[in-house]
Design a protein around this motif. Structure first.
Motif, short mmCIF file in Angstrom:
data_model
loop_
_atom_site.label_atom_id
_atom_site.label_comp_id
_atom_site.label_asym_id
_atom_site.label_seq_id
_atom_site.Cartn_x
_atom_site.Cartn_y
_atom_site.Cartn_z
N THR A 177 67.27 104.53 50.24
CA THR A 177 66.50 104.08 49.08
C THR A 177 67.09 104.64 47.79
OG1 THR A 177 64.50 104.06 50.45
CG2 THR A 177 64.20 103.95 48.06
N GLY A 178 67.39 105.95 47.81
CA GLY A 178 67.95 106.57 46.61
C GLY A 178 69.29 105.98 46.23
N THR A 179 70.14 105.74 47.22
CA THR A 179 71.44 105.12 46.97
C THR A 179 71.29 103.69 46.49
OG1 THR A 179 72.47 106.52 48.66
CG2 THR A 179 73.67 104.53 48.00
N ALA A 180 70.38 102.95 47.12
CA ALA A 180 70.19 101.53 46.80
C ALA A 180 69.67 101.33 45.38
CB ALA A 180 69.24 100.88 47.80
N MET A 236 54.41 111.23 39.11
CA MET A 236 54.38 109.92 39.76
C MET A 236 53.48 109.89 40.99
SD MET A 236 56.34 108.03 37.88
CE MET A 236 56.57 106.59 38.92
N ALA A 237 52.71 110.92 41.21
CA ALA A 237 51.84 110.99 42.40
C ALA A 237 50.96 109.74 42.48
CB ALA A 237 50.97 112.25 42.35
N GLY A 238 51.05 109.05 43.60
CA GLY A 238 50.29 107.82 43.81
C GLY A 238 50.95 106.59 43.25
N ARG A 239 52.02 106.76 42.47
CA ARG A 239 52.72 105.62 41.86
C ARG A 239 54.23 105.72 42.11
NH1 ARG A 239 51.96 106.26 36.03
NH2 ARG A 239 51.85 108.48 36.54
N GLU A 240 54.59 106.32 43.25
CA GLU A 240 55.99 106.64 43.51
C GLU A 240 56.91 105.43 43.48
OE1 GLU A 240 53.49 107.40 45.52
OE2 GLU A 240 53.35 109.59 45.68
N LYS A 241 56.41 104.33 44.02
CA LYS A 241 57.30 103.16 44.18
C LYS A 241 57.63 102.48 42.84
CE LYS A 241 54.83 101.16 47.50
NZ LYS A 241 53.91 102.23 47.97
N LEU A 242 56.90 102.82 41.78
CA LEU A 242 57.23 102.24 40.48
C LEU A 242 58.61 102.67 39.99
CD1 LEU A 242 53.89 102.51 38.43
CD2 LEU A 242 55.01 100.44 39.28
N ILE A 243 59.07 103.81 40.51
CA ILE A 243 60.39 104.30 40.09
C ILE A 243 61.49 103.33 40.51
CG2 ILE A 243 61.06 105.65 42.14
CD1 ILE A 243 61.20 107.04 38.62
N ILE A 244 61.27 102.56 41.58
CA ILE A 244 62.31 101.68 42.12
C ILE A 244 62.67 100.56 41.14
CG2 ILE A 244 62.86 100.04 43.98
CD1 ILE A 244 61.21 101.89 45.84
N ILE A 246 62.05 100.32 37.98
CA ILE A 246 62.47 100.87 36.69
C ILE A 246 63.93 101.29 36.74
CG2 ILE A 246 62.15 102.79 35.08
CD1 ILE A 246 59.15 102.74 35.83
N VAL A 247 64.29 102.07 37.76
CA VAL A 247 65.66 102.56 37.89
C VAL A 247 66.63 101.41 38.12
CG1 VAL A 247 67.22 103.93 39.34
CG2 VAL A 247 65.01 104.86 38.67
N MET A 248 66.27 100.49 39.00
CA MET A 248 67.17 99.38 39.31
C MET A 248 67.41 98.50 38.09
SD MET A 248 66.12 98.30 43.23
CE MET A 248 67.52 97.19 43.40
N PHE A 249 66.39 98.27 37.29
CA PHE A 249 66.55 97.46 36.08
C PHE A 249 67.48 98.13 35.08
CE2 PHE A 249 65.05 96.52 31.70
CZ PHE A 249 65.47 95.20 31.64
N ILE A 250 67.31 99.44 34.88
CA ILE A 250 68.15 100.17 33.93
C ILE A 250 69.62 100.10 34.35
CG2 ILE A 250 68.72 102.47 33.04
CD1 ILE A 250 65.68 103.07 33.15
N PHE A 251 69.89 100.37 35.63
CA PHE A 251 71.28 100.36 36.08
C PHE A 251 71.85 98.94 36.16
CE2 PHE A 251 70.28 104.69 37.46
CZ PHE A 251 71.43 105.35 37.06
N SER A 252 70.97 97.96 36.35
CA SER A 252 71.47 96.57 36.39
C SER A 252 72.00 96.15 35.03
CB SER A 252 70.35 95.62 36.83
OG SER A 252 69.38 95.43 35.80
N LEU A 253 71.37 96.62 33.96
CA LEU A 253 71.86 96.28 32.62
C LEU A 253 73.24 96.89 32.38
CD1 LEU A 253 68.64 96.71 30.43
CD2 LEU A 253 69.70 94.59 31.22
N ALA A 254 73.45 98.10 32.91
CA ALA A 254 74.77 98.73 32.78
C ALA A 254 75.83 97.91 33.50
CB ALA A 254 74.72 100.15 33.33
N GLY A 255 75.48 97.37 34.68
CA GLY A 255 76.42 96.54 35.42
C GLY A 255 76.63 95.19 34.79
#
Length: 462
Positions: free
Chosen positions: A156-159, A108-116, A118-127
């Motif tokens: 950030t990690g928790t959020a 993810m070098a240079g594209r670190e913030k894309l993880i935010i 992606i992860v939030m969308f995946i966990f939002s579907l679970a909720g």
């Protein structure tokens, strides 16, 4: 002049318990009758059954008794948190987490913030679809370590997980434990009004992603602005970015154990009805198996388990303290009185204000009854017929319940899984509350606008 300092989280919660005890002397005691639904076995409040009962104030000694009682009531989640800490301690000691995160950092070098997003969308579907809350607790240690490695912080990690799942929970379009139960009690078709709730889900999740993304960008450029910088620097688990491990055969074997465990978790929650006991057992098996595959001795596994559990004792006890507040209100017979009084506040208001008032009432109720399904069982038998009286649809009343329950779940210190998440993240409640409050206001504004629209369009079917 001496600078004001926010009290320790334990002190804040103890103060709230004291206030609850004082309330048992002031607030009249009262109770609703409750009955069991013969089809589902669910306990619900009987409408118009509230009556005042003999006062039963909690004594000063009872205040201190409420604390161990709260610990007992919350024991499943408390031990779940400790077991997760122990299992993660074992897994982390094998070096697999370091190697895995190292691989992600390089990728993810240079594209670190894309993880935010992606992860939030995946966990939002679970909720949104499964009502998952406690079940995502095992993911926090890994995501926090990844966030710090990518140049962010533990907030950030928790959020990414907490607000991802929380936004999905609050904007749920198919959550059987909140929307499903509330609609069932209200006599509405299951998951009716889906399109409107999908709009709510998109707005709540979208605002959350933007909020976290902007914060992460700020921290990545100026790490000293992080509210948890000191805690992150002093963590027992640190990842050296200058010495990233390569993924070895041993690490891949441990990763395979984790992969199988995550598949079993998904199947267990989605198909087999797994909850706290089953998930705790699953993570114990995963931790021990990962330790053996990773080359640890039995003594080494035990030692690493203890270290991992020790790191979460502080937060695990907070969950019990938060539960003690409800214990006091139940023993003092004032919980139903508070709910009855709050519900009566919305009667006699103009239609739109009545609906918005329901939202605020449900928000307050959620502080005392943080369980979504529990709040639905307590409040919807009152709110559904009240919606008929004030001239709004029952679907709107369910929407007000959904927002009132969901928004406070990620900021109220009485929310067990939320406090467990902060415990795992090593974040003090007061720091999170200060960071989260602007987003909470944004969510509330979105909720008020959507509830107002629901009133104006007669959001139904009825």
């Amino acid at each position: 002049m001496k600078k004001f300092t926010i009290p320790h989280t334990y002190v804040l919660l103890f103060f709230v318990i004291v206030v609850a005890v004082v309330m048992t002397y002031i607030v009249p005691a009262g109770q609703f009758d409750r009955a069991e639904d013969p089809d589902t076995g669910r306990i619900f409040v009987v409408t118009d059954s509230f009556e005042y009962v003999e006062q039963s104030p909690v004594s000063p000694f009872g205040l201190f008794q409420a604390i161990p009682k709260g610990m007992v009531q919350a024991s499943m989640i408390i031990f779940f948190v400790l077991m997760i800490g122990g299992a993660f301690g074992i897994i982390q000691s094998t070096g697999t987490i370091d190697a895995g995160i190292g691989t992600v950092v390089k990728t993810m070098a240079g594209r670190e913030k894309l993880i935010i997003p992606i992860v939030m969308f995946i966990f939002s579907l679970a909720g949104a679809m499964l009502g998952i809350a406690e079940e995502v607790l095992p993911f926090y240690p890994i995501m926090i370590a990844l966030a710090i490695a990518l140049g962010f912080d533990s907030i950030t990690g928790t959020a990414m997980i907490l607000l991802g799942a929380g936004a999905g929970f609050a904007g749920a379009f198919a959550n059987p434990f909140t929307v499903g139960i509330a609609q069932g009690i209200s006599g509405l078709p299951l998951f009716s009004g889906l399109a409107f709730r999908i709009v709510a889900y998109v707005l709540i999740l979208g605002s959350s992603i933007i909020y976290v993304y902007r914060y992460a960008t700020k921290i990545q450029g100026n790490p000293e602005l992080s509210a948890t910088r000191e805690e992150d620097q002093n963590r027992s688990y640190q990842l050296d970015l200058n010495d990233l491990q390569e993924m070895t055969g041993k690490h891949k074997a441990v990763m395979a154990v984790l992969g199988v465990g995550m598949i079993l978790l998904a199947l267990g929650v989605g198909l087999w009805g797994f909850y706290i006991n089953e998930l705790t057992a699953l993570f114990l098996v995963m931790g021990i198996t990962a330790g053996l595959v990773g080359g640890l001795s039995m003594n080494g596994i035990a030692e690493e388990f203890i270290k991992g559990a020790q790191d979460l004792v502080y937060g695990a006890l907070i969950i019990g303290l938060a539960t003690s507040i409800m214990v006091v209100m139940q023993e003092g017979n004032i919980l139903d009185t508070v709910i009855y009084s709050l519900a009566n506040l919305v009667q006699g208001l103009p239609t739109v204000l009545s609906a918005i008032g329901m939202f605020f009432v449900q928000t307050l109720i959620n502080i005392f009854v943080p369980s979504g399904s529990g709040q639905a069982a307590v409040s919807m038998p009152i709110m559904a017929p009240m919606a008929d009286v004030v001239g709004i649809t029952r679907q709107t009343a369910v929407l007000a319940f959904q927002f009132g329950d969901g928004f406070t779940n990620v900021i109220s210190p009485t929310s067990g899984y939320f406090m467990a998440a902060l415990a795992i993240g090593g974040i003090r409640w007061e720091k999170w509350a200060k960071w989260m409050f602007p987003l909470f206001l944004i969510w509330s504004a979105i909720g008020i606008v959507l509830i107002s629209i629901a009133v104006l369009i007669d959001y139904g079917p009825f």
